[in-house]
Design an enzyme around this catalytic site. Sequence first.
Site, PDB file in Angstrom:
ATOM      1  N   SER A 107       3.124  -2.280  10.276  1.00 20.77           N
ATOM      2  CA  SER A 107       4.824  -2.294  10.353  1.00 20.77           C
ATOM      3  C   SER A 107       5.236  -3.720  10.047  1.00 20.77           C
ATOM      4  O   SER A 107       6.230  -4.297  10.679  1.00 20.77           O
ATOM      5  CB  SER A 107       5.257  -2.003  11.919  1.00 20.77           C
TER       6      SER A 107
ATOM      7  N   HIS B  54      -9.686   1.001   4.936  1.00 22.24           N
ATOM      8  CA  HIS B  54      -8.304   1.188   5.503  1.00 22.24           C
ATOM      9  C   HIS B  54      -8.521   2.113   6.719  1.00 22.24           C
ATOM     10  O   HIS B  54      -9.484   3.299   6.638  1.00 22.24           O
ATOM     11  CB  HIS B  54      -7.117   1.780   4.529  1.00 22.24           C
TER      12      HIS B  54
ATOM     13  N   ASN C 258       0.866  -1.097  -0.065  1.00 25.05           N
ATOM     14  CA  ASN C 258       0.007  -0.091  -0.053  1.00 25.05           C
ATOM     15  C   ASN C 258       0.789   1.256   0.000  1.00 25.05           C
ATOM     16  O   ASN C 258       1.477   1.643   0.949  1.00 25.05           O
ATOM     17  CB  ASN C 258      -0.821   0.005   1.169  1.00 25.05           C
TER      18      ASN C 258
ATOM     19  N   GLY D 299       2.337   1.950  10.812  1.00 27.33           N
ATOM     20  CA  GLY D 299       3.338   3.114  10.811  1.00 27.33           C
ATOM     21  C   GLY D 299       3.948   3.464  12.022  1.00 27.33           C
ATOM     22  O   GLY D 299       4.610   4.607  11.982  1.00 27.33           O
TER      23      GLY D 299
ATOM     24  N   GLU E   4      -6.924   4.616   7.940  1.00 26.65           N
ATOM     25  CA  GLU E   4      -6.757   5.973   7.492  1.00 26.65           C
ATOM     26  C   GLU E   4      -7.764   6.653   6.851  1.00 26.65           C
ATOM     27  O   GLU E   4      -8.339   7.853   7.063  1.00 26.65           O
ATOM     28  CB  GLU E   4      -5.494   6.326   6.913  1.00 26.65           C
TER      29      GLU E   4
ATOM     30  N   GLU F 158      -5.544  -4.823  10.242  1.00 30.81           N
ATOM     31  CA  GLU F 158      -4.500  -4.060  10.695  1.00 30.81           C
ATOM     32  C   GLU F 158      -4.727  -3.088  12.056  1.00 30.81           C
ATOM     33  O   GLU F 158      -5.653  -2.275  11.962  1.00 30.81           O
ATOM     34  CB  GLU F 158      -4.229  -2.926   9.844  1.00 30.81           C
TER      35      GLU F 158
ATOM     36  N   LYS G 272       0.038   4.353  -0.057  1.00 32.94           N
ATOM     37  CA  LYS G 272      -0.519   5.363   0.409  1.00 32.94           C
ATOM     38  C   LYS G 272      -0.514   6.748  -0.458  1.00 32.94           C
ATOM     39  O   LYS G 272      -0.318   6.634  -1.553  1.00 32.94           O
ATOM     40  CB  LYS G 272       0.153   5.754   1.626  1.00 32.94           C
TER      41      LYS G 272
END
Length: 251
Positions: A213, A96, A9, A174, A98, A168, A11
């Site tokens: 991660s 996702h 991904n 991250g 985010e 996730e 991003k």
Amino acid sequence: MRKPVIAGNWKMYKTVGESVATALALKPLVANANHWEVVIAPVFTALKSVADRLEGSNIKLAAQNCAAEKTEGAFTGEVAASMVRDAGCSHVIVGHSERRQYFFESDQIVSRKTQAGLAAGLMVIVCVGETLEQRDQGSAESVVRNQLAGGLSGLTASDLDRIIVAYEPVWAIGTGRTATPEQAQEMHAFIRRVFAERLSAAADAIRVLYGGSVKPDNIAGLMKQPDIDGALVGGASLKAESFAEIVNYKK
Ligand code: PGA
């Protein structure tokens, strides 16, 4: 047998030129990795250019999002799942964390996007995962259960071969803090049980990826777990070499 999936991904990183360069660098590095379904997800603007360069390779292309509406229309700024397919994608990522966190996507929106992706003939990677606060409160499983119930409502057993779930944990994205393989396994087994309750036999076939991660040095521990069927990789997928190192890991 569940064929594992490894998806990068990207991003909101990379210009069209940078995306094409990374894809071209990746191609020879993962050319023999037929033990995985290998997927990369560049930004919308780079999809078509990357798709053209990947033709005939074993790397598949995903969009990071799509519109909830199934057909074209007056929806300024949106990109329909059918358009993503038209640009050369075989996969789309929806829900996702985010998107949920910064763009207020609800389970209902995730469900509509999932349906739109399926209707367009795409494989849909549906992301779920709890925050640190929710984990600390002991509600990780109920959060994930609700996300699955909401985001995947209305699906039938026959849709499941085109659904991939990505677990996730938000606290691992991250942050450099991966869930331990045991923590991830526990949630993956739980996700499979939730599917089994609703759609029985199909639950064995559904692929559940871990994300948060993932790096070359932790992929082996994760992939040893029986219910982890691959990974959704953010940061470590941005460089062809580090992503290839993950992809070239063999169980
Ligand atoms: P990360 O991102 O690997 O950088 O933690 C994973 C993701 O957000 O999909």
